[in-house]
Scaffold this motif. Sequence first.
Motif, PDB file in Angstrom:
ATOM      1  N   TRP A  38      26.019 -68.942   3.405  1.00  0.00           N
ATOM      2  CA  TRP A  38      27.386 -68.929   3.925  1.00  0.00           C
ATOM      3  C   TRP A  38      28.226 -69.905   3.132  1.00  0.00           C
ATOM      4  O   TRP A  38      27.713 -70.847   2.531  1.00  0.00           O
ATOM      5  N   ASN A  39      29.535 -69.655   3.126  1.00  0.00           N
ATOM      6  CA  ASN A  39      30.448 -70.518   2.378  1.00  0.00           C
ATOM      7  C   ASN A  39      31.847 -70.428   2.971  1.00  0.00           C
ATOM      8  O   ASN A  39      32.309 -69.343   3.328  1.00  0.00           O
ATOM      9  N   LYS A  40      32.501 -71.589   3.103  1.00  0.00           N
ATOM     10  CA  LYS A  40      33.913 -71.665   3.475  1.00  0.00           C
ATOM     11  C   LYS A  40      34.649 -72.198   2.261  1.00  0.00           C
ATOM     12  O   LYS A  40      34.196 -73.144   1.630  1.00  0.00           O
ATOM     13  N   LYS A  41      35.780 -71.583   1.936  1.00  0.00           N
ATOM     14  CA  LYS A  41      36.516 -72.027   0.764  1.00  0.00           C
ATOM     15  C   LYS A  41      38.015 -71.971   1.052  1.00  0.00           C
ATOM     16  O   LYS A  41      38.513 -70.984   1.589  1.00  0.00           O
ATOM     17  N   ARG A  42      38.719 -73.040   0.684  1.00  0.00           N
ATOM     18  CA  ARG A  42      40.170 -73.101   0.852  1.00  0.00           C
ATOM     19  C   ARG A  42      40.824 -73.176  -0.517  1.00  0.00           C
ATOM     20  O   ARG A  42      40.406 -73.939  -1.386  1.00  0.00           O
ATOM     21  N   TYR A  64      35.983 -66.892   4.001  1.00  0.00           N
ATOM     22  CA  TYR A  64      34.619 -67.066   4.483  1.00  0.00           C
ATOM     23  C   TYR A  64      33.736 -65.988   3.876  1.00  0.00           C
ATOM     24  O   TYR A  64      34.099 -64.813   3.864  1.00  0.00           O
ATOM     25  N   THR A  65      32.576 -66.387   3.370  1.00  0.00           N
ATOM     26  CA  THR A  65      31.589 -65.438   2.874  1.00  0.00           C
ATOM     27  C   THR A  65      30.225 -65.812   3.433  1.00  0.00           C
ATOM     28  O   THR A  65      29.949 -66.983   3.703  1.00  0.00           O
ATOM     29  N   ALA A  66      29.384 -64.805   3.617  1.00  0.00           N
ATOM     30  CA  ALA A  66      28.019 -65.033   4.083  1.00  0.00           C
ATOM     31  C   ALA A  66      27.191 -63.808   3.744  1.00  0.00           C
ATOM     32  O   ALA A  66      27.726 -62.702   3.596  1.00  0.00           O
ATOM     33  N   SER A  67      25.891 -64.018   3.607  1.00  0.00           N
ATOM     34  CA  SER A  67      24.984 -62.901   3.379  1.00  0.00           C
ATOM     35  C   SER A  67      23.620 -63.215   3.957  1.00  0.00           C
ATOM     36  O   SER A  67      23.278 -64.374   4.202  1.00  0.00           O
ATOM     37  N   VAL A  68      22.863 -62.164   4.185  1.00  0.00           N
ATOM     38  CA  VAL A  68      21.507 -62.295   4.701  1.00  0.00           C
ATOM     39  C   VAL A  68      20.610 -61.391   3.866  1.00  0.00           C
ATOM     40  O   VAL A  68      20.994 -60.281   3.505  1.00  0.00           O
ATOM     41  N   ILE A 143      33.647 -69.188  10.374  1.00  0.00           N
ATOM     42  CA  ILE A 143      32.388 -69.928  10.345  1.00  0.00           C
ATOM     43  C   ILE A 143      32.617 -71.241  11.087  1.00  0.00           C
ATOM     44  O   ILE A 143      33.507 -72.016  10.734  1.00  0.00           O
ATOM     45  N   SER A 144      31.812 -71.469  12.127  1.00  0.00           N
ATOM     46  CA  SER A 144      31.939 -72.667  12.952  1.00  0.00           C
ATOM     47  C   SER A 144      30.694 -73.525  12.771  1.00  0.00           C
ATOM     48  O   SER A 144      29.572 -73.031  12.894  1.00  0.00           O
ATOM     49  N   ILE A 145      30.906 -74.804  12.483  1.00  0.00           N
ATOM     50  CA  ILE A 145      29.796 -75.727  12.275  1.00  0.00           C
ATOM     51  C   ILE A 145      29.814 -76.758  13.388  1.00  0.00           C
ATOM     52  O   ILE A 145      30.844 -77.350  13.689  1.00  0.00           O
TER      53      ILE A 145
END
Length: 150
Positions: A38-42, A64-68, A143-145
């Motif tokens: 996962w990745n958050k980017k601004r 936001y990007t993510a993969s499985v 994406i919430s951390i």
Amino acid sequence: MPIINNVAYSWSMITLSSTALGIDEGSTTLEGVSGIKWNKKRKIESNYGMGGKPISRGFGNITYTASVTMDYATQQMLRSTYGSLMDIGEFDLIVSFANPMASDDWTTTTVTLKGCIFSEDGMESKQDDTDITHEFDLNPFDISIGNDFI
């Protein structure tokens, strides 16, 4: 590197859960997952004025990007329930990191990939593969951390 009782976070401490996929918290139903990203980017850009030097910064959208990465058996388990992976609809995927060897005051770190939806369904394999896997984009909405104290 985060250390809990002299043990670093590792793949064996990751748990995936999602009530929308019929997976209970702490379930091992998706045992065939061999990768999660996962990745958050601004977008951040400098604003320029006289002299060609930055005078301020401007902030743009957050993406936001993510993969499985799942093995073929796990893909088929989801397909047998929903048809195509693209028919699953939106779901939240909770990635938890917990150290089972920690003391009573240990914390579980969670990352919630919100509003995931599969945009593809497919597979790939070649001669001599011993494990058929495929990486699927999750297309999260947010994406919430956070940390949950146990």
